[in-house]
Design a protein around this motif. Structure first.
Motif, PDB file in Angstrom:
ATOM      1  N   TRP A  49      -3.940   1.980  -7.813  1.00 30.08           N
ATOM      2  CA  TRP A  49      -3.911   3.094  -6.864  1.00 30.08           C
ATOM      3  C   TRP A  49      -3.666   2.575  -5.445  1.00 30.08           C
ATOM      4  N   TYR A  50      -3.258   3.486  -4.582  1.00 36.84           N
ATOM      5  CA  TYR A  50      -2.877   3.169  -3.207  1.00 36.84           C
ATOM      6  C   TYR A  50      -3.873   3.810  -2.241  1.00 36.84           C
ATOM      7  N   ASP A  52      -4.719   4.794   1.824  1.00 31.98           N
ATOM      8  CA  ASP A  52      -4.012   5.117   3.061  1.00 31.98           C
ATOM      9  C   ASP A  52      -3.981   3.914   3.991  1.00 31.98           C
ATOM     10  N   ASP A  54      -2.368   1.113   3.560  1.00 29.70           N
ATOM     11  CA  ASP A  54      -2.136  -0.172   2.896  1.00 29.70           C
ATOM     12  C   ASP A  54      -1.066   0.018   1.827  1.00 29.70           C
ATOM     13  N   PRO A  55       0.112  -0.593   1.987  1.00 26.43           N
ATOM     14  CA  PRO A  55       1.194  -0.393   1.008  1.00 26.43           C
ATOM     15  C   PRO A  55       0.973  -1.146  -0.293  1.00 26.43           C
ATOM     16  N   PRO A  57      -1.047  -1.866  -3.594  1.00 25.03           N
ATOM     17  CA  PRO A  57      -2.049  -1.157  -4.396  1.00 25.03           C
ATOM     18  C   PRO A  57      -3.190  -2.061  -4.852  1.00 25.03           C
ATOM     19  N   SER A  81      -6.938   8.852  -4.312  1.00 26.35           N
ATOM     20  CA  SER A  81      -5.657   8.234  -3.992  1.00 26.35           C
ATOM     21  C   SER A  81      -4.535   9.255  -4.033  1.00 26.35           C
ATOM     22  N   ARG A 109       4.311  -3.999  -3.333  1.00 28.43           N
ATOM     23  CA  ARG A 109       3.986  -2.575  -3.351  1.00 28.43           C
ATOM     24  C   ARG A 109       4.185  -1.928  -4.724  1.00 28.43           C
ATOM     25  N   ASP A 189       6.142   2.884  -6.259  1.00 23.36           N
ATOM     26  CA  ASP A 189       5.855   2.164  -5.022  1.00 23.36           C
ATOM     27  C   ASP A 189       4.843   2.919  -4.170  1.00 23.36           C
ATOM     28  N   GLY A 190       4.212   3.947  -4.743  1.00 21.68           N
ATOM     29  CA  GLY A 190       3.243   4.749  -4.017  1.00 21.68           C
ATOM     30  C   GLY A 190       3.823   6.007  -3.412  1.00 21.68           C
ATOM     31  N   ASP A 191       5.145   6.108  -3.341  1.00 21.78           N
ATOM     32  CA  ASP A 191       5.800   7.298  -2.801  1.00 21.78           C
ATOM     33  C   ASP A 191       6.641   8.025  -3.847  1.00 21.78           C
TER      34      ASP A 191
END
Length: 251
Positions: A49-50, A52, A54-55, A57, A81, A109, A189-191
């Motif tokens: 998980w990611y 806020d 911090d790119p 995980p 997350s 990432r 990549d979290g996005d």
């Protein structure tokens, strides 16, 4: 083998995504509804998980079944997350790698998971493995097919390929070297999320609001769930899902 799950959207507790739904990934570890290969996913699990700001995980992985880990129950209750990738594992073959073989695999990432199996492992991928730099082979987290497949994907990401293209190229290479392999990949990549459906089930759910879920199977009976066709690339963000058909590699 295996069930996996990816989410991008507004921050949610891990428990809301992975434990609370009636057919959650947690329940799929012992009672999957659409698993075609294997029956129980008790050979390890992992969650990435990611946070806020911090790119890179965080990951929590264990070698045993998810239902036996009381620490995960506490973690899932309090950690929130905006992007999550998780998996429960049914090992293709016995091994001593333990939690190192449990997805998600990670670098920088990226988070990655493989649901499926490579036929003829390990000999079938000897040529693909041999094309990697020795340092990449020494960096493998585990001696399993998923760890090598991840290293093949990572090599392409490092060369600047887009997430979707990197997955497609590796699917094509592995399918050509090991026909009959099941190659359902998840990458985030979290996005955004990139995924392949190649030999096993893949479903997706968008909305309401800015959220997308991609998973081996639905975690509830919401009629908005859609099945991705086999032999397809899926690329998604919080609001949109794009599906692209994939061709079989040349004989």
């Amino acid at each position: 083998m295996c069930r996996h799950f990816a989410y991008v959207g507004d921050p949610e507790p891990l428990g809301t995504l992975l434990v609370a739904p009636p057919h959650s990934l947690f329940r799929q570890s012992w009672a999957p509804r659409r698993q075609r290969y294997g029956t129980v996913n008790a050979d390890g699990f992992g969650v990435g998980w990611y946070a806020d700001g911090d790119p890179v995980p965080a990951r929590y992985r264990r070698a045993g079944p998810i239902w036996a880990d009381l620490s995960f129950a506490d973690l899932a209750r309090v950690v929130c997350s905006r992007a999550v990738l998780a998996a429960v594992r049914d090992a293709t073959a016995a091994g001593a790698d333990g939690e190192a073989a449990a997805a998600p695999f990670a670098q920088g990432r990226w988070l990655f998971s493989h649901n499926g199996a490579v036929t003829g492992w390990p000999g079938s991928l000897a040529d693909l493995a041999g094309a990697l730099p020795p340092a990449d082979l020494l960096a493998l987290e585990a001696r399993c097919d998923s760890a090598l497949v991840w290293r093949l994907v990572l090599a392409r990401l490092t060369r600047g390929e887009s997430p979707g293209q990197a997955l497609v190229d590796v699917v094509q290479d592995v399918a050509a070297a090991a026909p009959g392999s099941r190659l359902n990949f998840l990458l985030t990549d979290g996005d955004s999320i990139a995924a392949t459906a190649w030999g096993d089930t893949l479903w997706y759910l968008t909305g309401p609001g800015r959220r997308t879920v991609v998973a081996s199977e639905p975690y509830d009976d919401d009629p908005r769930w859609r099945a991705a066709p086999d032999r397809a690339l899926l690329v998604a963000d919080r609001t949109d899902v794009l599906l692209t058909p994939l061709k079989e590699p040349p004989a």
